[in-house]
Design a protein around this motif. Structure first.
Motif, PDB file in Angstrom:
ATOM      1  N   ILE A  10       0.866  -1.172   0.000  1.00 14.35           N
ATOM      2  CA  ILE A  10       0.000   0.000   0.000  1.00 14.35           C
ATOM      3  C   ILE A  10       0.906   1.226   0.000  1.00 14.35           C
ATOM      4  CG2 ILE A  10      -1.777   1.257   1.281  1.00 14.35           C
ATOM      5  CD1 ILE A  10      -2.329  -1.505   2.708  1.00 14.35           C
ATOM      6  N   ASN A  11       0.738   2.106  -0.975  1.00 13.92           N
ATOM      7  CA  ASN A  11       1.528   3.333  -1.046  1.00 13.92           C
ATOM      8  C   ASN A  11       0.689   4.485  -0.504  1.00 13.92           C
ATOM      9  OD1 ASN A  11       3.874   2.244  -2.559  1.00 13.92           O
ATOM     10  ND2 ASN A  11       2.300   1.836  -4.072  1.00 13.92           N
ATOM     11  N   LEU A  12       1.190   5.147   0.535  1.00 14.65           N
ATOM     12  CA  LEU A  12       0.446   6.239   1.162  1.00 14.65           C
ATOM     13  C   LEU A  12       1.276   7.515   1.168  1.00 14.65           C
ATOM     14  CD1 LEU A  12      -1.069   4.485   4.299  1.00 14.65           C
ATOM     15  CD2 LEU A  12      -2.258   5.186   2.231  1.00 14.65           C
ATOM     16  N   PRO A  13       0.687   8.620   0.697  1.00 14.94           N
ATOM     17  CA  PRO A  13       1.405   9.893   0.786  1.00 14.94           C
ATOM     18  C   PRO A  13       1.348  10.430   2.216  1.00 14.94           C
ATOM     19  CG  PRO A  13      -0.760  10.253  -0.167  1.00 14.94           C
ATOM     20  CD  PRO A  13      -0.613   8.767   0.034  1.00 14.94           C
ATOM     21  N   VAL A  14       2.478  10.952   2.679  1.00 13.75           N
ATOM     22  CA  VAL A  14       2.538  11.566   4.003  1.00 13.75           C
ATOM     23  C   VAL A  14       3.292  12.883   3.900  1.00 13.75           C
ATOM     24  CG1 VAL A  14       2.464   9.336   5.210  1.00 13.75           C
ATOM     25  CG2 VAL A  14       4.669  10.366   4.688  1.00 13.75           C
ATOM     26  N   LYS A  15       3.019  13.777   4.818  1.00 13.31           N
ATOM     27  CA  LYS A  15       3.688  15.073   4.817  1.00 13.31           C
ATOM     28  C   LYS A  15       5.094  14.991   5.397  1.00 13.31           C
ATOM     29  CE  LYS A  15      -0.366  17.955   4.560  1.00 13.31           C
ATOM     30  NZ  LYS A  15      -0.388  17.825   3.134  1.00 13.31           N
ATOM     31  N   ASN A  16       5.277  14.126   6.406  1.00 10.95           N
ATOM     32  CA  ASN A  16       6.569  14.019   7.072  1.00 10.95           C
ATOM     33  C   ASN A  16       6.828  12.544   7.382  1.00 10.95           C
ATOM     34  OD1 ASN A  16       8.484  13.868   9.339  1.00 10.95           O
ATOM     35  ND2 ASN A  16       8.367  16.105   9.311  1.00 10.95           N
ATOM     36  N   VAL A  17       7.781  11.946   6.686  1.00  9.07           N
ATOM     37  CA  VAL A  17       8.059  10.513   6.852  1.00  9.07           C
ATOM     38  C   VAL A  17       8.485  10.187   8.281  1.00  9.07           C
ATOM     39  CG1 VAL A  17       9.572   8.618   6.135  1.00  9.07           C
ATOM     40  CG2 VAL A  17       8.583  10.118   4.418  1.00  9.07           C
ATOM     41  N   ASN A  18       9.326  11.021   8.875  1.00  9.37           N
ATOM     42  CA  ASN A  18       9.802  10.741  10.236  1.00  9.37           C
ATOM     43  C   ASN A  18       8.667  10.773  11.252  1.00  9.37           C
ATOM     44  OD1 ASN A  18      12.470  10.357   9.445  1.00  9.37           O
ATOM     45  ND2 ASN A  18      12.975  12.516   9.687  1.00  9.37           N
ATOM     46  N   LYS A  19       7.796  11.779  11.166  1.00 14.02           N
ATOM     47  CA  LYS A  19       6.668  11.856  12.103  1.00 14.02           C
ATOM     48  C   LYS A  19       5.731  10.672  11.923  1.00 14.02           C
ATOM     49  CE  LYS A  19       6.463  16.824  12.968  1.00 14.02           C
ATOM     50  NZ  LYS A  19       5.667  18.052  12.859  1.00 14.02           N
ATOM     51  N   SER A  20       5.445  10.311  10.660  1.00 13.14           N
ATOM     52  CA  SER A  20       4.560   9.175  10.401  1.00 13.14           C
ATOM     53  C   SER A  20       5.185   7.873  10.883  1.00 13.14           C
ATOM     54  CB  SER A  20       4.230   9.084   8.908  1.00 13.14           C
ATOM     55  OG  SER A  20       3.439  10.171   8.518  1.00 13.14           O
ATOM     56  N   THR A  21       6.479   7.714  10.651  1.00 17.91           N
ATOM     57  CA  THR A  21       7.179   6.511  11.106  1.00 17.91           C
ATOM     58  C   THR A  21       7.113   6.415  12.631  1.00 17.91           C
ATOM     59  OG1 THR A  21       8.676   6.573   9.213  1.00 17.91           O
ATOM     60  CG2 THR A  21       9.406   5.312  11.125  1.00 17.91           C
ATOM     61  N   ASN A  22       7.384   7.503  13.313  1.00 23.37           N
ATOM     62  CA  ASN A  22       7.324   7.496  14.779  1.00 23.37           C
ATOM     63  C   ASN A  22       5.921   7.200  15.277  1.00 23.37           C
ATOM     64  OD1 ASN A  22      10.068   7.972  15.061  1.00 23.37           O
ATOM     65  ND2 ASN A  22       9.812  10.192  15.100  1.00 23.37           N
ATOM     66  N   PHE A  23       4.902   7.764  14.614  1.00 21.70           N
ATOM     67  CA  PHE A  23       3.507   7.507  14.996  1.00 21.70           C
ATOM     68  C   PHE A  23       3.219   6.008  14.943  1.00 21.70           C
ATOM     69  CE2 PHE A  23      -0.882   6.793  13.511  1.00 21.70           C
ATOM     70  CZ  PHE A  23      -1.601   7.365  14.548  1.00 21.70           C
ATOM     71  N   PHE A  24       3.549   5.371  13.828  1.00 17.16           N
ATOM     72  CA  PHE A  24       3.237   3.952  13.686  1.00 17.16           C
ATOM     73  C   PHE A  24       4.135   3.072  14.546  1.00 17.16           C
ATOM     74  CE2 PHE A  24       0.995   5.482   9.888  1.00 17.16           C
ATOM     75  CZ  PHE A  24      -0.226   4.853  10.095  1.00 17.16           C
ATOM     76  N   LYS A  25       5.355   3.503  14.837  1.00 18.36           N
ATOM     77  CA  LYS A  25       6.201   2.764  15.775  1.00 18.36           C
ATOM     78  C   LYS A  25       5.575   2.768  17.161  1.00 18.36           C
ATOM     79  CE  LYS A  25      10.800   3.041  13.713  1.00 18.36           C
ATOM     80  NZ  LYS A  25      12.149   3.643  13.815  1.00 18.36           N
ATOM     81  N   GLU A  26       4.959   3.897  17.552  1.00 14.44           N
ATOM     82  CA  GLU A  26       4.287   3.972  18.850  1.00 14.44           C
ATOM     83  C   GLU A  26       3.101   3.019  18.923  1.00 14.44           C
ATOM     84  OE1 GLU A  26       3.546   7.881  20.510  1.00 14.44           O
ATOM     85  OE2 GLU A  26       5.309   8.671  19.454  1.00 14.44           O
ATOM     86  N   LEU A  27       2.538   2.672  17.769  1.00 15.28           N
ATOM     87  CA  LEU A  27       1.431   1.716  17.740  1.00 15.28           C
ATOM     88  C   LEU A  27       1.937   0.277  17.746  1.00 15.28           C
ATOM     89  CD1 LEU A  27      -1.010   3.333  15.143  1.00 15.28           C
ATOM     90  CD2 LEU A  27      -0.774   3.779  17.578  1.00 15.28           C
ATOM     91  N   GLY A  28       3.251   0.106  17.589  1.00 16.16           N
ATOM     92  CA  GLY A  28       3.830  -1.230  17.647  1.00 16.16           C
ATOM     93  C   GLY A  28       4.277  -1.794  16.308  1.00 16.16           C
ATOM     94  N   PHE A  29       4.199  -1.008  15.244  1.00 15.25           N
ATOM     95  CA  PHE A  29       4.624  -1.501  13.933  1.00 15.25           C
ATOM     96  C   PHE A  29       6.137  -1.395  13.794  1.00 15.25           C
ATOM     97  CE2 PHE A  29       0.191  -0.470  13.193  1.00 15.25           C
ATOM     98  CZ  PHE A  29      -0.233  -1.569  12.461  1.00 15.25           C
ATOM     99  N   GLU A  30       6.689  -2.319  13.003  1.00 17.14           N
ATOM    100  CA  GLU A  30       8.113  -2.292  12.690  1.00 17.14           C
ATOM    101  C   GLU A  30       8.299  -1.862  11.247  1.00 17.14           C
ATOM    102  OE1 GLU A  30       9.740  -6.116  13.645  1.00 17.14           O
ATOM    103  OE2 GLU A  30       9.440  -5.823  15.791  1.00 17.14           O
TER     104      GLU A  30
END
Length: 137
Positions: A10-30
């Protein structure tokens, strides 16, 4: 023979890769570092499902269409959970990590669903289905 894909990307556009990565890491994703760069992060959803979080400029290289703004919905990504408790835990983590609620919890007896928006407004649902409670008759 019907087509069956072995993997889903799934390809998703995001405004800030680092913020999005940190958000999903907080949810438990690797994330797979092999496919993660400064403009794209490869989030592992399961063994065969991945979300590529791409900065908008990178995403535009793959589509001539305009990126949907957060006031519109293009899709809802539904993740399965192992229990109602896990649904609540994941959505509560999303909300406490900067996500927004997109729906109230819905209890359909055999299925329990609750949704959130990520930092870029993409819609996610988390669902638990109790197959033993399904009325198939």
């Amino acid at each position: 023979m019907a087509f069956q894909s072995k993997n889903i990307f799934i390809n998703l556009p995001v405004k800030n890769v680092n913020k999005s990565t940190n958000f999903f890491k907080e949810l438990g994703f690797e994330f797979n570092p092999q496919f993660t760069t400064e403009d794209t992060a490869s989030m592992i959803i399961s063994d065969n499902i991945f979300a590529l979080l791409m900065i908008e400029e990178r995403f535009k290289e793959f589509s001539k269409k305009e990126i949907v703004d957060i006031t519109s919905a293009e899709a809802i990504f539904c993740l399965s959970a192992e229990s109602r408790v896990q649904v609540d835990e994941l959505v509560n983590k999303a909300l406490s990590s900067g996500g927004k609620s997109s729906s109230d919890p819905q209890d359909h007896g055999f299925m329990y669903v609750w949704g959130f928006q990520d930092l870029d407004g993409h819609l996610w649902e988390v669902a638990y289905m109790d197959e033993s409670a399904m009325n198939l008759g």
